[in-house]
Design a protein around this motif. Structure first.
Motif, PDB file in Angstrom:
ATOM      1  N   ASP A 136      33.694  37.136  49.100  1.00  0.00           N
ATOM      2  CA  ASP A 136      34.084  38.166  50.063  1.00  0.00           C
ATOM      3  C   ASP A 136      35.574  38.419  49.835  1.00  0.00           C
ATOM      4  O   ASP A 136      36.410  37.589  50.195  1.00  0.00           O
ATOM      5  N   ALA A 143      34.416  35.461  59.930  1.00  0.00           N
ATOM      6  CA  ALA A 143      33.518  34.300  59.944  1.00  0.00           C
ATOM      7  C   ALA A 143      34.079  33.166  59.096  1.00  0.00           C
ATOM      8  O   ALA A 143      33.995  31.996  59.471  1.00  0.00           O
ATOM      9  N   GLU A 177      26.974  32.877  64.984  1.00  0.00           N
ATOM     10  CA  GLU A 177      26.921  34.325  64.809  1.00  0.00           C
ATOM     11  C   GLU A 177      25.623  34.740  64.133  1.00  0.00           C
ATOM     12  O   GLU A 177      25.119  34.046  63.251  1.00  0.00           O
ATOM     13  N   PHE A 197      30.595  39.738  66.360  1.00  0.00           N
ATOM     14  CA  PHE A 197      29.668  40.813  66.677  1.00  0.00           C
ATOM     15  C   PHE A 197      29.493  41.717  65.476  1.00  0.00           C
ATOM     16  O   PHE A 197      30.421  41.902  64.685  1.00  0.00           O
ATOM     17  N   TYR A 203      28.121  45.211  63.130  1.00  0.00           N
ATOM     18  CA  TYR A 203      28.568  46.598  62.973  1.00  0.00           C
ATOM     19  C   TYR A 203      27.588  47.588  63.585  1.00  0.00           C
ATOM     20  O   TYR A 203      27.874  48.780  63.643  1.00  0.00           O
ATOM     21  N   GLU A 234      30.661  41.122  48.197  1.00  0.00           N
ATOM     22  CA  GLU A 234      30.369  42.028  49.314  1.00  0.00           C
ATOM     23  C   GLU A 234      30.412  43.476  48.836  1.00  0.00           C
ATOM     24  O   GLU A 234      29.618  44.313  49.288  1.00  0.00           O
ATOM     25  N   ASP A 260      37.452  39.069  54.053  1.00  0.00           N
ATOM     26  CA  ASP A 260      36.583  38.782  55.196  1.00  0.00           C
ATOM     27  C   ASP A 260      37.408  39.009  56.457  1.00  0.00           C
ATOM     28  O   ASP A 260      38.433  38.375  56.642  1.00  0.00           O
ATOM     29  N   GLY A 261      36.946  39.970  57.287  1.00  0.00           N
ATOM     30  CA  GLY A 261      37.774  40.427  58.400  1.00  0.00           C
ATOM     31  C   GLY A 261      38.434  41.752  58.040  1.00  0.00           C
ATOM     32  O   GLY A 261      39.593  42.005  58.352  1.00  0.00           O
ATOM     33  N   THR A 262      37.650  42.623  57.370  1.00  0.00           N
ATOM     34  CA  THR A 262      38.197  43.902  56.899  1.00  0.00           C
ATOM     35  C   THR A 262      38.734  44.763  58.039  1.00  0.00           C
ATOM     36  O   THR A 262      39.768  45.419  57.892  1.00  0.00           O
TER      37      THR A 262
HETATM   38  C1  LIP Z   1      32.975  40.233  59.242  1.00  0.00           C
HETATM   39  C2  LIP Z   1      32.631  38.821  59.636  1.00  0.00           C
HETATM   40  C3  LIP Z   1      32.723  38.667  61.162  1.00  0.00           C
HETATM   41  C4  LIP Z   1      31.779  39.600  61.833  1.00  0.00           C
HETATM   42  C5  LIP Z   1      32.084  41.021  61.435  1.00  0.00           C
HETATM   43  C6  LIP Z   1      32.040  41.180  59.908  1.00  0.00           C
HETATM   44  P1  LIP Z   1      33.543  41.505  56.981  1.00  0.00           P
HETATM   45  O1  LIP Z   1      32.836  40.345  57.856  1.00  0.00           O
HETATM   46  O2  LIP Z   1      33.535  37.956  59.040  1.00  0.00           O
HETATM   47  O3  LIP Z   1      32.417  37.360  61.562  1.00  0.00           O
HETATM   48  O4  LIP Z   1      31.865  39.454  63.229  1.00  0.00           O
HETATM   49  O5  LIP Z   1      31.153  41.880  62.037  1.00  0.00           O
HETATM   50  O6  LIP Z   1      30.732  40.959  59.455  1.00  0.00           O
HETATM   51  O7  LIP Z   1      32.660  42.746  57.112  1.00  0.00           O
HETATM   52  O8  LIP Z   1      34.910  41.767  57.484  1.00  0.00           O
HETATM   53  O9  LIP Z   1      33.537  40.978  55.581  1.00  0.00           O
END
Ligand code: LIP
Length: 290
Positions: free
Chosen positions: A92, A207, A224, A177, A179, A76, A95-97
């Motif tokens: 990633d 995700a 999603e 949702f 960004y 990523e 994931d869930g930053t």
């Molecule tokens: C996130 C995804 C999540 C989505 C967020 C974002 P990130 O990934 O895991 O499902 O809703 O908008 O894309 O940016 O934290 O790696």
């Protein structure tokens, strides 16, 4: 998608994915700076990167390159490499930053080895995957043909299976949702039409964890729009090795247009409701919908 990897090679790739994902999980928890801030933003002002996203990816990439220098890398954050072997690692680091930034304990490290071209929907497939929930202390892992498993601490690993739920109106469904505001408005229109057809919705913010929840039966389904290959690569295999299916809208290949995951018994009715909702949302938002 066919590949030339032996069971022994797949086992070795799985061991490596688990090892580097676990090490990165420890790093992002133990070395999270006090007063963690936003290092930079990407697709929008809310698409943030912290210093730990890049540090975790650099650690993972260094470990993988040392162990398998010919493999490709797609992460990523900054820094990728083309493969001279059959394998590309899709990563990633967090994931869930946004959850990580806010201190919400729902984020994961996701590491997958894939064959094919991960930048083109329908042209790639994960062969091993590891998803580490470092705060929950849970590891989700899968190897093609080897089943999906979760383990926590030194407890015995548990084989995963999706729910047998076949009634959409009884289904607990995860979603997320994007960004960009225009994407979120479109996603809200889709949700408006889906919500009355299901039990309820859950938005965890990762995700990779959402998909692993489908594999454990904690969620009956997930969908999603707007995901990148690194958000779904590892957890996709955890779902399919747990007896579920991961598709695009209407059954095609999963990709940024849509990812849908559920037990086979639930997928047809979910596809129907989602396709109708997407057509209506597209009609509402007009040409150039997000
Ligand atoms: C996130 C995804 C999540 C989505 C967020 C974002 P990130 O990934 O895991 O499902 O809703 O908008 O894309 O940016 O934290 O790696």
């Amino acid at each position: 998608m066919s590949h030339g990897l032996s069971v022994g090679e797949l086992e070795e790739l799985e061991r490596l994915a688990v090892e580097v994902a676990s090490e990165a999980g420890q790093l992002i928890v133990e070395q999270r700076p006090a007063g963690l801030g936003v290092e930079k933003t990407k697709s929008s002002a809310t698409d943030v990167v912290t210093v730990m996203d890049q540090r975790a990816q650099d650690l993972i990439r260094a470990r993988l390159r040392a162990a398998r220098p010919d493999d490709g890398f797609l992460g990523e954050e900054e820094g990728g490499a083309a493969a001279t072997s059959e394998v590309t690692w899709v990563v990633d680091p967090i994931d869930g930053t946004v959850n990580y930034l806010y201190g919400i304990p729902a984020y994961a490290v996701s590491v997958a080895a894939v064959v094919g071209d991960p930048t083109t929907p329908g042209q790639w497939q994960p062969v091993v995957g590891a998803v580490v929930d470092p705060v929950g202390g849970v590891l989700f892992r899968a190897r093609l043909g080897g089943g999906a498993w979760s383990s926590a601490g030194d407890r015995a690993a548990v084989r995963l299976a999706v729910t047998e739920q076949s009634e959409l109106s009884q289904a607990l469904v995860g979603t997320g949702f994007g960004y960009e505001a225009s994407v979120r408005r479109w996603q809200a229109l889709v949700l408006l039409r889906v919500l009355g057809e299901i039990r309820d919705i859950r938005r965890f913010g990762s995700a990779a964890l959402d998909l692993c929840h489908v594999a454990t039966g904690t969620l009956d389904a997930y969908f999603e729009r707007g995901l990148n290959p690194w958000d779904l690569a590892a957890a996709w295999l955890v779902v399919t090795e747990a007896g579920g299916q991961v598709t695009g809208l209407g059954g095609g290949a999963p990709g940024s247009a849509m990812v849908v995951a559920a037990a086979p018994s639930l997928l047809p009715s979910l596809h129907t409701v989602l396709s109708d909702a997407v057509s209506a949302a597209d009609a509402d938002t007009g040409p150039g919908q997000p």
